[in-house]
Enzyme design. Structure first.
Site, PDB file in Angstrom:
ATOM      1  N   PRO A  17       0.826  -1.206   0.000  1.00  0.00           N
ATOM      2  CA  PRO A  17       0.000   0.000   0.000  1.00  0.00           C
ATOM      3  C   PRO A  17       0.859   1.254   0.000  1.00  0.00           C
ATOM      4  CG  PRO A  17       0.206  -0.808   2.226  1.00  0.00           C
ATOM      5  CD  PRO A  17       0.926  -1.804   1.346  1.00  0.00           C
ATOM      6  N   PHE A  19       2.875   4.248   1.477  1.00  0.00           N
ATOM      7  CA  PHE A  19       3.716   4.426   2.673  1.00  0.00           C
ATOM      8  C   PHE A  19       4.319   3.121   3.205  1.00  0.00           C
ATOM      9  CE2 PHE A  19       0.079   7.430   2.843  1.00  0.00           C
ATOM     10  CZ  PHE A  19       0.752   8.550   2.368  1.00  0.00           C
ATOM     11  N   GLY A  21       7.036   1.677   1.669  1.00  0.00           N
ATOM     12  CA  GLY A  21       8.449   1.643   1.335  1.00  0.00           C
ATOM     13  C   GLY A  21       8.774   1.000   0.002  1.00  0.00           C
ATOM     14  N   SER A  23       9.006   2.372  -3.128  1.00  0.00           N
ATOM     15  CA  SER A  23      10.009   3.145  -3.864  1.00  0.00           C
ATOM     16  C   SER A  23      11.361   3.085  -3.166  1.00  0.00           C
ATOM     17  CB  SER A  23       9.564   4.602  -4.026  1.00  0.00           C
ATOM     18  OG  SER A  23       8.388   4.686  -4.806  1.00  0.00           O
ATOM     19  N   GLU A 100       5.974   2.913  -9.740  1.00  0.00           N
ATOM     20  CA  GLU A 100       4.541   3.160  -9.931  1.00  0.00           C
ATOM     21  C   GLU A 100       4.011   2.416 -11.166  1.00  0.00           C
ATOM     22  OE1 GLU A 100       2.979   4.465  -7.588  1.00  0.00           O
ATOM     23  OE2 GLU A 100       4.385   5.769  -6.526  1.00  0.00           O
ATOM     24  N   ALA A 101       4.349   1.140 -11.233  1.00  0.00           N
ATOM     25  CA  ALA A 101       4.011   0.334 -12.414  1.00  0.00           C
ATOM     26  C   ALA A 101       2.511   0.222 -12.639  1.00  0.00           C
ATOM     27  CB  ALA A 101       4.626  -1.059 -12.272  1.00  0.00           C
TER      28      ALA A 101
END
Length: 202
Positions: A17, A19, A21, A23, A100-101
């Site tokens: 989800p 937040f 981690g 990225s 952000e696939a």
């Protein structure tokens, strides 16, 4: 040089989800590839300009240079030499990272499978569930086809339990179930929630 547990190319998918981690983990893996002197190329959807227009950025503040692209066709064009992130060497890198696939269309799937088949390590990060807790875009198929999947959790803002869902808020209230799926935002629009405290807005 760092060795992959897989022979040749492969597909790694990092999900969770908001937040959680994702990225941050993508940045960590790419940085390790750079330390290992591997050629890397990193992409992000152009619509995600929350922190940096031309970098993958974590909510914790870490960042990594990336090329913003409108779609998977643009990624393919770059890798075919019609523009390149690479400072030197061939257009086809050892490692391709995509953040952000979930924002990419179905054309992403054949591209990343082709890259993996050609010996490229492909690392994707994205939301597996949308704000309604429904499977998000191409992510289910990417998860099914990956050699490696890491599902991260955040912390529920209501109770502190492990959070697997992204709660969209509009004016402090849960968004409606039929609201548009895509709304780029951060803490002003989303919270991490556990199953119990997630409200899909039905």
């Amino acid at each position: 040089m760092l060795k992959s547990p897989y022979a040749g190319g492969h597909l790694e998918v990092i999900v969770g989800p908001m937040f959680s981690g994702k990225s941050e983990e993508l940045i960590r893996r790419i940085n390790r590839a750079v330390i290992a002197r591997q050629q890397v190329a990193v992409f992000k959807p152009a619509l995600d300009d929350r922190y940096h227009a031309d970098a993958v950025a974590s909510h914790a503040g870490r960042s990594l240079d990336a090329l913003p692209v409108p779609d998977a066709a643009a990624v393919r064009a770059v890798l075919n030499g019609e523009g390149s992130l690479l400072s030197a060497g061939p257009a086809r890198p050892d490692v391709v990272g995509i953040d952000e696939a979930q924002f990419f269309g179905p054309e992403l799937i054949p591209l990343v499978l082709e890259l993996a088949d050609q010996g490229v390590r492909v690392i994707l990060a994205g939301l597996d569930l949308d704000f309604r807790a429904e499977p998000f875009g191409v992510m289910p198929e990417l998860l099914a086809r990956a050699e490696s999947v890491e599902k991260l959790t955040a912390i529920c803002t209501v109770c502190g339990a492990p959070a697997t869902r992204s709660q969209r808020l509009i004016g402090g209230q849960p968004a409606r179930f039929d609201d548009p799926v895509v709304l780029v935002g951060a803490q002003e629009s989303y919270e991490a929630r556990c199953r119990l405290h997630h409200d899909p807005g039905r």
